[in-house]
Design a protein around this motif. Structure first.
Motif, PDB file in Angstrom:
ATOM      1  N   LYS A 105      13.499  -5.196  -8.096  1.00  0.00           N
ATOM      2  CA  LYS A 105      13.728  -4.398  -7.131  1.00  0.00           C
ATOM      3  C   LYS A 105      12.085  -4.108  -7.048  1.00  0.00           C
ATOM      4  CE  LYS A 105      16.574  -2.720  -5.055  1.00  0.00           C
ATOM      5  NZ  LYS A 105      16.364  -2.363  -3.810  1.00  0.00           N
ATOM      6  N   VAL A 106      11.266  -4.094  -5.927  1.00  0.00           N
ATOM      7  CA  VAL A 106      10.320  -3.675  -5.723  1.00  0.00           C
ATOM      8  C   VAL A 106      10.143  -2.598  -4.570  1.00  0.00           C
ATOM      9  CG1 VAL A 106       7.955  -3.898  -4.692  1.00  0.00           C
ATOM     10  CG2 VAL A 106       9.598  -5.359  -6.782  1.00  0.00           C
ATOM     11  N   TYR A 107       9.923  -1.520  -5.402  1.00  0.00           N
ATOM     12  CA  TYR A 107       9.675   0.027  -3.594  1.00  0.00           C
ATOM     13  C   TYR A 107       7.899  -0.102  -3.399  1.00  0.00           C
ATOM     14  CZ  TYR A 107      14.084   0.706  -5.783  1.00  0.00           C
ATOM     15  OH  TYR A 107      15.335   0.649  -5.837  1.00  0.00           O
ATOM     16  N   PHE A 108       7.399  -0.075  -2.623  1.00  0.00           N
ATOM     17  CA  PHE A 108       6.040  -0.211  -1.614  1.00  0.00           C
ATOM     18  C   PHE A 108       5.722   0.900  -1.001  1.00  0.00           C
ATOM     19  CE2 PHE A 108       2.416  -3.638  -1.288  1.00  0.00           C
ATOM     20  CZ  PHE A 108       1.789  -2.564  -1.601  1.00  0.00           C
ATOM     21  N   LEU A 109       4.710   1.806  -1.185  1.00  0.00           N
ATOM     22  CA  LEU A 109       4.786   3.204  -0.412  1.00  0.00           C
ATOM     23  C   LEU A 109       2.866   2.462  -0.014  1.00  0.00           C
ATOM     24  CD1 LEU A 109       5.570   6.511  -0.899  1.00  0.00           C
ATOM     25  CD2 LEU A 109       6.482   5.187   0.769  1.00  0.00           C
ATOM     26  N   TYR A 110       2.504   2.663   1.477  1.00  0.00           N
ATOM     27  CA  TYR A 110       1.256   2.647   1.535  1.00  0.00           C
ATOM     28  C   TYR A 110       0.802   3.386   3.044  1.00  0.00           C
ATOM     29  CZ  TYR A 110       2.625   0.207   6.029  1.00  0.00           C
ATOM     30  OH  TYR A 110       3.323   0.054   7.031  1.00  0.00           O
ATOM     31  N   ASP A 111      -0.093   4.505   3.143  1.00  0.00           N
ATOM     32  CA  ASP A 111      -1.176   5.079   3.762  1.00  0.00           C
ATOM     33  C   ASP A 111      -0.667   4.783   5.114  1.00  0.00           C
ATOM     34  OD1 ASP A 111      -0.744   8.413   3.899  1.00  0.00           O
ATOM     35  OD2 ASP A 111      -2.868   7.002   5.507  1.00  0.00           O
ATOM     36  N   GLY A 112      -0.071   4.874   6.818  1.00  0.00           N
ATOM     37  CA  GLY A 112      -0.468   4.562   7.401  1.00  0.00           C
ATOM     38  C   GLY A 112      -1.819   4.683   7.922  1.00  0.00           C
ATOM     39  N   ILE A 113      -2.141   5.978   7.789  1.00  0.00           N
ATOM     40  CA  ILE A 113      -4.252   6.030   8.366  1.00  0.00           C
ATOM     41  C   ILE A 113      -4.932   4.865   7.264  1.00  0.00           C
ATOM     42  CG2 ILE A 113      -5.570   7.091   8.764  1.00  0.00           C
ATOM     43  CD1 ILE A 113      -3.634   7.312  10.571  1.00  0.00           C
ATOM     44  N   GLY A 114      -4.967   5.139   6.051  1.00  0.00           N
ATOM     45  CA  GLY A 114      -5.441   4.478   5.079  1.00  0.00           C
ATOM     46  C   GLY A 114      -5.807   2.983   5.145  1.00  0.00           C
ATOM     47  N   SER A 115      -4.544   2.612   5.554  1.00  0.00           N
ATOM     48  CA  SER A 115      -4.198   0.976   5.496  1.00  0.00           C
ATOM     49  C   SER A 115      -3.919   0.622   7.076  1.00  0.00           C
ATOM     50  CB  SER A 115      -2.896   0.889   4.672  1.00  0.00           C
ATOM     51  OG  SER A 115      -3.463   1.168   3.469  1.00  0.00           O
ATOM     52  N   HIS A 116      -4.490   1.382   8.760  1.00  0.00           N
ATOM     53  CA  HIS A 116      -4.430   1.751   9.238  1.00  0.00           C
ATOM     54  C   HIS A 116      -4.980  -0.611   9.706  1.00  0.00           C
ATOM     55  CE1 HIS A 116      -9.009   1.904   9.484  1.00  0.00           C
ATOM     56  NE2 HIS A 116      -8.785   1.347  10.742  1.00  0.00           N
ATOM     57  N   SER A 117      -5.982  -0.511   9.078  1.00  0.00           N
ATOM     58  CA  SER A 117      -6.306  -2.432   9.581  1.00  0.00           C
ATOM     59  C   SER A 117      -4.937  -3.456   8.809  1.00  0.00           C
ATOM     60  CB  SER A 117      -6.987  -2.146   8.769  1.00  0.00           C
ATOM     61  OG  SER A 117      -7.963  -1.946   8.076  1.00  0.00           O
ATOM     62  N   LEU A 118      -4.725  -3.029   8.192  1.00  0.00           N
ATOM     63  CA  LEU A 118      -3.182  -3.947   7.378  1.00  0.00           C
ATOM     64  C   LEU A 118      -2.745  -4.509   8.388  1.00  0.00           C
ATOM     65  CD1 LEU A 118      -2.641  -4.511   4.578  1.00  0.00           C
ATOM     66  CD2 LEU A 118      -0.707  -2.908   4.607  1.00  0.00           C
ATOM     67  N   ASP A 119      -2.792  -6.354   8.248  1.00  0.00           N
ATOM     68  CA  ASP A 119      -2.438  -6.974   8.671  1.00  0.00           C
ATOM     69  C   ASP A 119      -0.344  -6.550   9.572  1.00  0.00           C
ATOM     70  OD1 ASP A 119      -3.710  -9.670   8.261  1.00  0.00           O
ATOM     71  OD2 ASP A 119      -4.261  -8.092   9.625  1.00  0.00           O
ATOM     72  N   ARG A 120       0.455  -6.776  10.403  1.00  0.00           N
ATOM     73  CA  ARG A 120       1.747  -6.453   9.976  1.00  0.00           C
ATOM     74  C   ARG A 120       2.243  -7.831   9.254  1.00  0.00           C
ATOM     75  NH1 ARG A 120       4.867  -3.001  10.982  1.00  0.00           N
ATOM     76  NH2 ARG A 120       7.294  -3.953  11.113  1.00  0.00           N
ATOM     77  N   GLY A 121       1.573  -8.537   9.702  1.00  0.00           N
ATOM     78  CA  GLY A 121       2.082 -10.008   9.241  1.00  0.00           C
ATOM     79  C   GLY A 121       2.200 -10.569   7.179  1.00  0.00           C
TER      80      GLY A 121
ATOM     81  N   GLY B 218      10.741 -10.728   2.269  1.00  0.00           N
ATOM     82  CA  GLY B 218      10.904 -11.604   0.338  1.00  0.00           C
ATOM     83  C   GLY B 218      11.537 -10.685  -0.437  1.00  0.00           C
ATOM     84  N   GLY B 219      12.094  -9.392  -0.167  1.00  0.00           N
ATOM     85  CA  GLY B 219      12.974  -8.466  -0.374  1.00  0.00           C
ATOM     86  C   GLY B 219      12.321  -7.403  -0.383  1.00  0.00           C
ATOM     87  N   VAL B 220      11.302  -7.162  -0.825  1.00  0.00           N
ATOM     88  CA  VAL B 220      10.149  -5.777  -1.120  1.00  0.00           C
ATOM     89  C   VAL B 220      10.682  -4.721  -0.423  1.00  0.00           C
ATOM     90  CG1 VAL B 220       8.098  -5.188  -1.530  1.00  0.00           C
ATOM     91  CG2 VAL B 220       8.525  -7.557  -2.167  1.00  0.00           C
ATOM     92  N   GLU B 221      11.221  -3.704  -0.656  1.00  0.00           N
ATOM     93  CA  GLU B 221      10.902  -2.657   0.150  1.00  0.00           C
ATOM     94  C   GLU B 221       9.705  -1.737   0.541  1.00  0.00           C
ATOM     95  OE1 GLU B 221      14.845  -0.055  -0.701  1.00  0.00           O
ATOM     96  OE2 GLU B 221      15.216  -0.933  -1.701  1.00  0.00           O
ATOM     97  N   ILE B 222       8.993  -1.877   1.770  1.00  0.00           N
ATOM     98  CA  ILE B 222       7.381  -1.384   1.995  1.00  0.00           C
ATOM     99  C   ILE B 222       7.670  -0.672   3.547  1.00  0.00           C
ATOM    100  CG2 ILE B 222       7.157  -3.341   3.132  1.00  0.00           C
ATOM    101  CD1 ILE B 222       4.406  -3.585   1.993  1.00  0.00           C
ATOM    102  N   HIS B 223       7.131   0.502   3.025  1.00  0.00           N
ATOM    103  CA  HIS B 223       7.510   1.831   4.078  1.00  0.00           C
ATOM    104  C   HIS B 223       5.235   1.948   3.788  1.00  0.00           C
ATOM    105  CE1 HIS B 223      11.894   1.621   4.737  1.00  0.00           C
ATOM    106  NE2 HIS B 223      11.706   1.667   3.759  1.00  0.00           N
ATOM    107  N   ALA B 224       5.009   2.875   5.526  1.00  0.00           N
ATOM    108  CA  ALA B 224       3.879   3.625   5.605  1.00  0.00           C
ATOM    109  C   ALA B 224       4.284   5.146   5.242  1.00  0.00           C
ATOM    110  CB  ALA B 224       3.684   3.518   6.827  1.00  0.00           C
ATOM    111  N   PHE B 225       3.217   5.664   4.621  1.00  0.00           N
ATOM    112  CA  PHE B 225       3.732   6.935   4.699  1.00  0.00           C
ATOM    113  C   PHE B 225       2.948   7.680   5.887  1.00  0.00           C
ATOM    114  CE2 PHE B 225       2.513  10.904   3.916  1.00  0.00           C
ATOM    115  CZ  PHE B 225       3.880  12.219   3.034  1.00  0.00           C
ATOM    116  N   SER B 226       3.595   8.415   6.680  1.00  0.00           N
ATOM    117  CA  SER B 226       3.368   8.931   7.717  1.00  0.00           C
ATOM    118  C   SER B 226       3.735   9.607   7.836  1.00  0.00           C
ATOM    119  CB  SER B 226       3.498   7.525   8.762  1.00  0.00           C
ATOM    120  OG  SER B 226       5.483   7.435   9.050  1.00  0.00           O
TER     121      SER B 226
END
Length: 478
Positions: A176-192, A200-208
């Motif tokens: 189980k993989v739980y991934f948080l990234y900041d919505g502003i700090g990572s604003h340029s992160l590619d949607r792809g 691929g099964g990773v639970e990933i969300h933006a902190f917003s």
């Protein structure tokens, strides 16, 4: 024509009335008197310029974040256990070395964060990006149950792709993989990049900012850097995910930063911090296990802070740690814009005869912050603080050394944004052996730095002095 002028007059009056109401809001809600005065004066005098920025930057209280009691109820409900069970994620008293005399200086810090020091930990310094991400990727490869991962900045460059591949490999094996990234700090992160992880099964969300009262805010960023693998290994510090943190991006290269690898029960406190952030974003809890494993003899405290705290946790932590010093206070921070409380604590430490040193960068990554840092550097030097500018490249580490037994490594900078506006995480360690590691590391850094001389300020141009004084006015939002 008369009606047109009347319409313009009404619009101008409406803007000024709105500015007055916003000024009242700033006076009632801004945490510091300096910030309240700055916003109030600007909103009344030039509301045309400041109303919109205040909408996005004005709040200093984060509304609706995780309530401690609500979180514990949700956790117990998720695990179907009784209310009498110990709080396993925080280890409040289970490993508390209550009789250790070295901890008396930090009892106020324990009360401030609501957790106690826990014994049985082992920490290892990770200097710079190659060592840090090599250790993180190696740990991820060993995961069998779960991975918690959180960064302020995530980029889809060479390092980001290596992390993505490692996480997808473990998710494919059922981890189980739980991934948080900041919505502003990572604003340029590619949607792809995000979609590939999710597919691929990773639970990933933006902190917003989800709640209406925080809707327009650019403040309240989640600046924490956390990796936990199976509750047995954890990583906390200053690095984000991007090749600049490997020193591969001029003009700031080489990049100087510090992370720490952790084993032991304090991982329970780190997991709880991540779980609270995850619960805020998803209203669900990650499936983690208690970190009961003893790994060494170090006393540690996970020090989470943020704008939802009842008190100004981060600023008060630095104040108390500085007041606890009897021999030395060595600090490293990329941004040196301390508030009045921390500035006073540093000056008092100098007057007590404490060796107070601050390591800062010699080159800027944010010009306004750098100019404000110059102002506070000159103020500190005139008060007897020894300030050093790191020369080889950009210095981004957030490290503190107190006397010969206490060290802190984490994400918090010496500025108002970390003190009051960002969610941060530091690990405070009381251990002569670990403090010795930190001392050796900082001595090398000081050897690659030049000390700021008081005479340097006399040679500044009038324009440079004006720029410094103007920049420091923005300290409440830097």
């Amino acid at each position: 024509m008369t009606l047109e002028w009347l319409s313009v007059g009404l619009e101008v009056a409406a803007i000024h009335i709105a500015g007055i109401f916003a000024a009242g809001h700033a006076i009632m809600n801004t945490r510091t008197s300096q910030g309240a005065i700055a916003w109030a004066v600007a909103l009344v005098a030039v509301p045309y310029v400041t109303l919109i920025p205040y909408l996005f930057l004005g709040r200093t209280h984060f509304a609706g974040y995780v309530d401690e009691a609500t979180f514990d109820i949700a956790r117990r409900s998720a695990r179907n256990v009784s209310a009498n069970e110990p709080v396993l994620l925080s280890f409040r008293e289970q490993h508390h070395p209550a009789m250790d005399p070295s901890l008396h200086r930090y009892r106020a810090v324990e009360k401030l964060v609501g957790h106690t020091f826990v014994a049985g930990n082992d920490l290892r310094l990770l200097k710079d990006g190659e060592a840090t991400f090599s250790a993180i990727l190696d740990a991820i490869a060993t995961a069998r149950d779960y991975i918690l991962i959180q960064f302020f900045v995530v980029r889809s460059d060479r390092l980001g792709m290596a992390l993505q591949a490692a996480l997808l490999a473990r998710a494919a094996d059922g981890v189980k993989v739980y991934f948080l990234y900041d919505g502003i700090g990572s604003h340029s992160l590619d949607r792809g990049y995000i979609d590939a992880l999710r597919l691929g099964g990773v639970e990933i969300h933006a902190f917003s900012i989800r709640r209406f009262r925080n809707r327009f805010q650019l403040n309240f960023r989640n600046h924490r850097k956390i990796v936990v693998v199976d509750g047995r290994q954890a990583f906390v510090g200053g690095h984000n995910v991007g090749v600049e943190y490997l020193g591969e991006k001029p003009p700031l290269a080489p990049w100087r930063d510090t992370h720490v690898a952790i084993r032991g029960p304090v991982i329970g406190q780190i997991q709880r911090t991540f779980s609270e952030d995850w619960y805020w974003v998803t209203q669900q809890l990650p499936a983690v296990r208690p970190a009961m494993e003893q790994a060494g003899d170090m006393l540690c405290l996970g020090l989470a802070s943020g704008p939802a705290d009842a008190q100004e946790t981060c600023s008060l932590f630095f104040v108390q740690a500085i007041h606890a010093a009897r021999r030395r206070v060595w600090l490293a921070s990329p941004y040196f814009v301390p508030d009045s409380a921390v500035s006073a604590a540093l000056r008092l430490a100098v007057l007590r005869g404490v060796d107070v040193r601050v390591l800062v960068p010699s080159r800027p990554d944010h010009l306004t912050v750098f100019q404000a840092s110059l102002f506070h550097t000159y103020e500190a030097v005139h008060a007897g603080v020894k300030v050093y500018r790191y020369q080889p490249g950009f210095m981004h580490q957030k490290v503190m050394l107190i006397d010969d037994d206490t060290a802190s490594v984490g994400s918090a900078n010496l500025d108002n944004r970390s003190f009051r506006l960002n969610f941060e995480l530091n690990v405070l360690t009381v251990s002569p052996s670990f403090a010795s590691q930190v001392e050796a590391m900082l001595l090398v850094d000081f050897a690659h730095a030049t000390q700021v001389a008081a005479e340097e300020f006399a040679g500044l141009t009038r324009l440079r002095k004006v720029a410094m004084h103007v920049a420091r006015l923005f300290a409440p939002i830097l």
